[in-house]
Design an enzyme around this catalytic site. Structure first.
Site, mmCIF file in Angstrom:
data_model
loop_
_atom_site.group_PDB
_atom_site.id
_atom_site.type_symbol
_atom_site.label_atom_id
_atom_site.label_comp_id
_atom_site.label_asym_id
_atom_site.label_seq_id
_atom_site.Cartn_x
_atom_site.Cartn_y
_atom_site.Cartn_z
ATOM 1 N N ASP A 17 0.856 -1.208 0.000
ATOM 2 C CA ASP A 17 0.000 0.000 0.000
ATOM 3 C C ASP A 17 0.886 1.251 0.000
ATOM 4 O OD1 ASP A 17 -0.807 0.463 3.562
ATOM 5 O OD2 ASP A 17 1.008 -0.340 2.596
ATOM 6 N N ASP A 22 6.733 1.239 1.769
ATOM 7 C CA ASP A 22 6.401 0.237 0.741
ATOM 8 C C ASP A 22 7.224 0.503 -0.520
ATOM 9 O OD1 ASP A 22 3.802 1.032 2.320
ATOM 10 O OD2 ASP A 22 3.443 -1.017 1.646
ATOM 11 N N ASN A 46 -2.488 2.846 3.379
ATOM 12 C CA ASN A 46 -1.903 4.172 3.641
ATOM 13 C C ASN A 46 -2.679 5.284 2.956
ATOM 14 O OD1 ASN A 46 0.244 3.461 5.352
ATOM 15 N ND2 ASN A 46 1.441 2.748 3.587
ATOM 16 N N THR A 132 2.792 -6.030 2.814
ATOM 17 C CA THR A 132 3.309 -4.897 3.604
ATOM 18 C C THR A 132 2.219 -3.858 3.837
ATOM 19 O OG1 THR A 132 4.072 -3.715 1.616
ATOM 20 C CG2 THR A 132 5.656 -5.202 2.703
ATOM 21 N N PHE A 173 -0.593 -0.619 12.562
ATOM 22 C CA PHE A 173 -1.537 -0.177 11.534
ATOM 23 C C PHE A 173 -2.001 -1.303 10.598
ATOM 24 C CE2 PHE A 173 -3.843 2.407 8.712
ATOM 25 C CZ PHE A 173 -3.562 1.966 7.427
ATOM 26 N N ASN A 174 -1.089 -2.080 10.029
ATOM 27 C CA ASN A 174 -1.483 -3.081 9.029
ATOM 28 C C ASN A 174 -2.465 -4.101 9.593
ATOM 29 O OD1 ASN A 174 0.065 -1.924 7.037
ATOM 30 N ND2 ASN A 174 1.824 -3.285 7.344
ATOM 31 N N HIS A 247 9.951 -0.175 8.088
ATOM 32 C CA HIS A 247 9.016 -1.287 8.327
ATOM 33 C C HIS A 247 9.012 -2.296 7.167
ATOM 34 C CE1 HIS A 247 7.159 0.933 11.682
ATOM 35 N NE2 HIS A 247 6.850 1.920 10.891
ATOM 36 N N ASP A 248 8.523 -1.850 6.032
ATOM 37 C CA ASP A 248 8.282 -2.771 4.918
ATOM 38 C C ASP A 248 9.557 -3.313 4.285
ATOM 39 O OD1 ASP A 248 5.412 -0.773 3.890
ATOM 40 O OD2 ASP A 248 5.632 -2.288 5.457
HETATM 41 O O1 RIB Z 1 2.725 0.254 10.829
HETATM 42 C C1 RIB Z 1 3.578 0.358 9.726
HETATM 43 C C2 RIB Z 1 2.922 -0.162 8.485
HETATM 44 O O2 RIB Z 1 1.748 0.596 8.199
HETATM 45 C C3 RIB Z 1 3.807 -0.034 7.231
HETATM 46 O O3 RIB Z 1 3.527 -1.074 6.344
HETATM 47 C C4 RIB Z 1 3.372 1.284 6.643
HETATM 48 O O4 RIB Z 1 3.582 1.349 5.221
HETATM 49 C C5 RIB Z 1 1.889 1.253 6.929
HETATM 50 O O5 RIB Z 1 1.275 0.476 5.925
HETATM 51 CA CA CA Z 2 2.825 -0.528 4.042
#
Ligand code: RIB
Ligand code: CA
Length: 337
Positions: A17, A22, A46, A132, A173-174, A247-248
């Site tokens: 996303d 990403d 996102n 991701t 979040f994901n 993160h990703d």
């Molecule tokens: O919490 C971080 C995640 O949430 C990452 O994948 C960022 O791109 C958002 O999607």
């Molecule tokens: Ca992401």
């Protein structure tokens, strides 16, 4: 890009996303010689599905990715409300750098069906899916194509955390973007590796690391620097971080070189109810499967204990991660996007 791998590259599908991190994950997936990127699929997260899909295709042009399918997937979560963290990624979902016009075409097929097609066409167990973003597409895949679940080599996802959240004290979040989908994915029989905040918060793109990337001196490295400049400002403002977490890209790096992470196999549950805990990933460290685990995280010596198919990342070799990212960007070189 698997120009010089001595062993066959690991085939992957990136479900994303974009999203600043990403975008960097896409570049790493394309540039790392141990990976063969078969397809990119998108999911709302996102930003809206339309925006993240346009962003993915624009990043393809930056990276010089051609000849693989891009397909859009779910535009909203299975059950809950849509969450869009524009305070982090901006109105476009990829605020900061000037994006080129998208290059690769968008396939006229739903992401879930594209994933099914690729899993069917490749040897059983040969393709790893790297989500991701939210897990809506992956959950839909499991429900629409249950007969294909066992053909999937594994799911290495960025999401969750065993000791913290970011959108709430409990939820990352994901996962929070679609907890019902996440619960389906973690309950399936396929191998799942959770690359959560516990490790991604150890790979922050602080200025010293950005200097390393800028020193590569290519247009792609400059693009990343501009991504991180916006992403980092958001993280500083919203969460007082000295640099934005990678993160990703860490989830992608974990597939390119599994030695980057230390993982522990343990049951993982997703909370879908709860006033304060919806979206929490709960790791049962009482039931880890790793005899003589040096971490001492609740090792069981019960020989009949069924090893869980889920694993959680508990530590990261940050130096290895950054070396991998610099190497991938160096291999991509200038793309004159
Ligand atoms: O919490 C971080 C995640 O949430 C990452 O994948 C960022 O791109 C958002 O999607
Ligand atoms: Ca992401």
């Amino acid at each position: 890009m698997n120009a010089d791998s001595t062993s066959p590259a690991q085939k992957i599908i990136l479900d994303c996303d974009p999203g600043h991190d990403d975008a960097i994950a896409m570049l790493l997936a394309h540039g790392n010689p141990n990976l063969e990127l078969l397809a990119v699929t998108t999911v709302a997260g996102n930003q809206t599905l339309e925006k993240v899909t346009t962003n993915a295709r624009a990043v393809a042009r930056v990276a010089g990715i051609t000849g693989i399918p891009f397909a859009a997937g779910a535009s909203r979560p299975l059950v809950g409300p849509q969450l869009i963290p524009d305070e982090i990624h901006g109105d476009s979902g990829l605020d900061g750098p000037q994006l080129p016009e998208p290059s690769v075409p968008l396939e006229d097929i739903h992401a879930v069906n594209l994933i099914a097609q690729i899993i069917s066409e490749n040897e059983p167990g040969s393709v790893v899916i790297i989500p991701t973003g939210s897990l809506t597409n992956i959950a839909l895949f499991a429900r629409m194509y249950p007969q294909l679940v066992e053909r999937v080599g594994g799911i290495t996802l960025m999401g969750g955390g065993h000791h913290t959240g970011n959108m709430t004290p409990a939820a990352e979040f994901n996962i929070l973007a679609d907890p019902e989908a996440a619960a389906i994915v973690f309950e399936e029989s396929w191998p799942v590796t959770m690359v959560g905040l516990d490790v991604t918060h150890q790979v922050l793109a602080v200025p010293e690391r950005m200097d390393q990337l800028k020193a590569i001196g290519t247009d792609v490295a400059q693009f990343i620097a501009e991504l991180v400049e916006f992403f980092g400002a958001s993280y500083m403002k919203e969460r007082n971080y000295p640099g934005p977490p990678m993160h990703d890209p860490l989830a992608v790096a974990a597939v390119a070189d599994p030695s980057i992470l230390r993982t522990v196999r343990a049951p993982i549950y997703v909370e879908t109810q709860g006033q304060h805990a919806r979206g929490q990933t709960i790791v049962d460290f009482r039931r880890t499967w790793s005899h003589n685990d040096p971490s001492g995280l609740g090792v069981t010596d019960d020989p009949d204990f069924e090893a869980p198919n889920t694993a959680v990342a508990v530590d990261v070799d940050a130096e290895k991660f950054w070396d991998l990212l610099v190497d991938a960007l160096t291999r991509i070189g200038n793309t004159n996007f």
